[in-house]
Design an enzyme around this catalytic site. Structure first.
Site, PDB file in Angstrom:
ATOM      1  N   PRO A 112       0.842  -1.211   0.000  1.00 35.42           N
ATOM      2  CA  PRO A 112       0.000   0.000   0.000  1.00 35.42           C
ATOM      3  C   PRO A 112       0.868   1.250   0.000  1.00 35.42           C
ATOM      4  O   PRO A 112       1.802   1.364   0.794  1.00 35.42           O
ATOM      5  CB  PRO A 112      -0.773  -0.117   1.314  1.00 35.42           C
ATOM      6  CG  PRO A 112      -0.633  -1.532   1.754  1.00 35.42           C
ATOM      7  CD  PRO A 112       0.673  -2.006   1.196  1.00 35.42           C
ATOM      8  N   GLU A 113       0.592   2.161  -0.910  1.00 32.32           N
ATOM      9  CA  GLU A 113       1.354   3.406  -0.967  1.00 32.32           C
ATOM     10  C   GLU A 113       0.479   4.555  -0.466  1.00 32.32           C
ATOM     11  O   GLU A 113      -0.669   4.353  -0.087  1.00 32.32           O
ATOM     12  CB  GLU A 113       1.852   3.616  -2.393  1.00 32.32           C
ATOM     13  CG  GLU A 113       2.688   2.411  -2.852  1.00 32.32           C
ATOM     14  CD  GLU A 113       3.904   2.772  -3.660  1.00 32.32           C
ATOM     15  OE1 GLU A 113       4.522   3.814  -3.385  1.00 32.32           O
ATOM     16  OE2 GLU A 113       4.235   2.021  -4.571  1.00 32.32           O
ATOM     17  N   ARG A 121      23.704  15.051  -4.232  1.00 31.70           N
ATOM     18  CA  ARG A 121      23.419  13.613  -4.098  1.00 31.70           C
ATOM     19  C   ARG A 121      23.825  12.874  -5.371  1.00 31.70           C
ATOM     20  O   ARG A 121      23.437  13.250  -6.470  1.00 31.70           O
ATOM     21  CB  ARG A 121      21.926  13.375  -3.829  1.00 31.70           C
ATOM     22  CG  ARG A 121      21.470  13.895  -2.486  1.00 31.70           C
ATOM     23  CD  ARG A 121      20.285  13.088  -2.002  1.00 31.70           C
ATOM     24  NE  ARG A 121      19.618  13.754  -0.891  1.00 31.70           N
ATOM     25  CZ  ARG A 121      18.618  13.219  -0.215  1.00 31.70           C
ATOM     26  NH1 ARG A 121      18.164  12.018  -0.540  1.00 31.70           N
ATOM     27  NH2 ARG A 121      18.054  13.867   0.779  1.00 31.70           N
ATOM     28  N   HIS A 133      -5.479 -13.931   9.407  1.00 26.60           N
ATOM     29  CA  HIS A 133      -4.608 -12.788   9.125  1.00 26.60           C
ATOM     30  C   HIS A 133      -5.082 -11.494   9.781  1.00 26.60           C
ATOM     31  O   HIS A 133      -4.578 -10.422   9.476  1.00 26.60           O
ATOM     32  CB  HIS A 133      -4.482 -12.593   7.612  1.00 26.60           C
ATOM     33  CG  HIS A 133      -3.936 -13.799   6.910  1.00 26.60           C
ATOM     34  ND1 HIS A 133      -2.725 -14.373   7.263  1.00 26.60           N
ATOM     35  CD2 HIS A 133      -4.421 -14.543   5.893  1.00 26.60           C
ATOM     36  CE1 HIS A 133      -2.507 -15.427   6.484  1.00 26.60           C
ATOM     37  NE2 HIS A 133      -3.519 -15.552   5.656  1.00 26.60           N
ATOM     38  N   ARG A 193       1.276 -10.647   5.881  1.00 27.40           N
ATOM     39  CA  ARG A 193       2.741 -10.730   6.041  1.00 27.40           C
ATOM     40  C   ARG A 193       3.228 -10.114   7.348  1.00 27.40           C
ATOM     41  O   ARG A 193       4.405 -10.229   7.688  1.00 27.40           O
ATOM     42  CB  ARG A 193       3.426 -10.073   4.829  1.00 27.40           C
ATOM     43  CG  ARG A 193       3.100 -10.863   3.558  1.00 27.40           C
ATOM     44  CD  ARG A 193       3.756 -10.260   2.344  1.00 27.40           C
ATOM     45  NE  ARG A 193       5.202 -10.319   2.385  1.00 27.40           N
ATOM     46  CZ  ARG A 193       6.006  -9.836   1.457  1.00 27.40           C
ATOM     47  NH1 ARG A 193       5.477  -9.245   0.405  1.00 27.40           N
ATOM     48  NH2 ARG A 193       7.310  -9.917   1.577  1.00 27.40           N
TER      49      ARG A 193
END
Ligand SMILES: [Zn+2]
Length: 272
Positions: free
Chosen positions: A2-3, A152, A90, A108
């Site tokens: 999920p973002e 960077r 779960h 997970r």
């Protein structure tokens, strides 16, 4: 995984319904990424405030009892249910309230629910401390991006993914933003010119904004709290399209690996 858009869509799906609810119980399943950090008894009777999001974290304030910081990890989803179905294999966190059940399902178990006295108290303050600006924060613009990237040497794609300059540009959105801005994902971050930084900052906002409008992505098994799948993947320009023709120029989309993550880009439209 999920973002940010999925997390924001999740927040919007239950924030209004849970605000003002009183905690009537709490059930923990198998251990999540971090321990809860409080005796659940302490939270009983406290009233849920306005749910906020910071990066991919949700903060559930509890009146007079601090609050809960929630993270969906790699595979988590949150649902606010009217009924109280028995927990499945779960389902590792249940917050029972007088208005319904907030349930974290996480096969997970990289997700987490962590208690703190306040957003600026540990462990929450430390978890949120390294986060960059929100993409829709007015301080996030090309000037900010350009200054933050200065010096960077890491590739621009990885600098975006790191999340310490701007949050929300996860793998899908970093690829899509770089395509929209016409920037080669391998460009050393410090070499991005100021005009291109302007374009990239605008692209990040636009791509994340589109994903929010579309209800998040369905690239994994994301579902919002009502079980509705998002639709952003239907609009992807490069992500997941290796070998397919660029929608802008027809060149085959390439996939490379950067920092163990797949990067998709158009070798013609995106320049160093
Ligand atoms: Zn192209």
């Amino acid at each position: 995984m999920p973002e940010l858009p999925e997390v924001e869509v999740t927040r919007r799906s239950f924030a209004a319904a849970i605000q003002g609810a009183r905690v009537t119980g709490l059930r923990l399943g198998k251990p999540l990424r971090w321990p809860l950090g409080v005796d659940p008894e302490v939270l009983l009777g406290s009233q849920v405030g306005s749910v906020q999001r910071r990066g991919k974290y949700l903060w559930l304030p509890l009146e007079n009892s601090g609050g809960l910081l929630m993270h969906l990890g790699m595979s988590g989803s949150l649902a606010f249910l009217d009924a109280t179905p028995a927990p499945g294999a779960h389902d590792h966190f249940d917050l029972h309230t007088d208005r319904g059940l907030l349930r974290l399902t996480d096969p997970r178990r990289f997700g987490a629910v962590v208690w703190a006295e306040a957003l600026d108290a540990d462990p929450v303050a430390t978890l949120l401390g390294g986060l960059g600006l929100e993409p829709f924060d007015e301080r996030f613009d090309g000037a900010h991006l350009h200054a933050a990237l200065s010096g960077r040497r890491v590739a621009i794609k990885q600098a975006l993914l790191a999340g310490d300059i701007v949050v929300g540009a996860g793998n899908i959105y970093a690829c899509e933003s770089l395509f929209m801005a016409g920037i080669d994902p391998r460009l050393p971050a410090g070499k991005l010119s100021r005009p291109r930084a302007d374009r990239l900052a605008a692209a990040v906002r636009q791509v994340i904004g589109q994903a929010l409008e579309a209800g998040g992505t369905t690239l994994r098994d994301f579902r919002d709290a009502h079980g509705v799948a998002g639709s952003f993947q239907m609009q992807a320009q490069v992500y997941g399209r290796e070998g397919e023709p660029c929608r802008r120029c027809g060149t085959a989309i390439r996939r490379i690996v950067q920092g163990q993550r797949s990067t998709f880009f158009c070798p013609s439209c995106q320049k160093r």
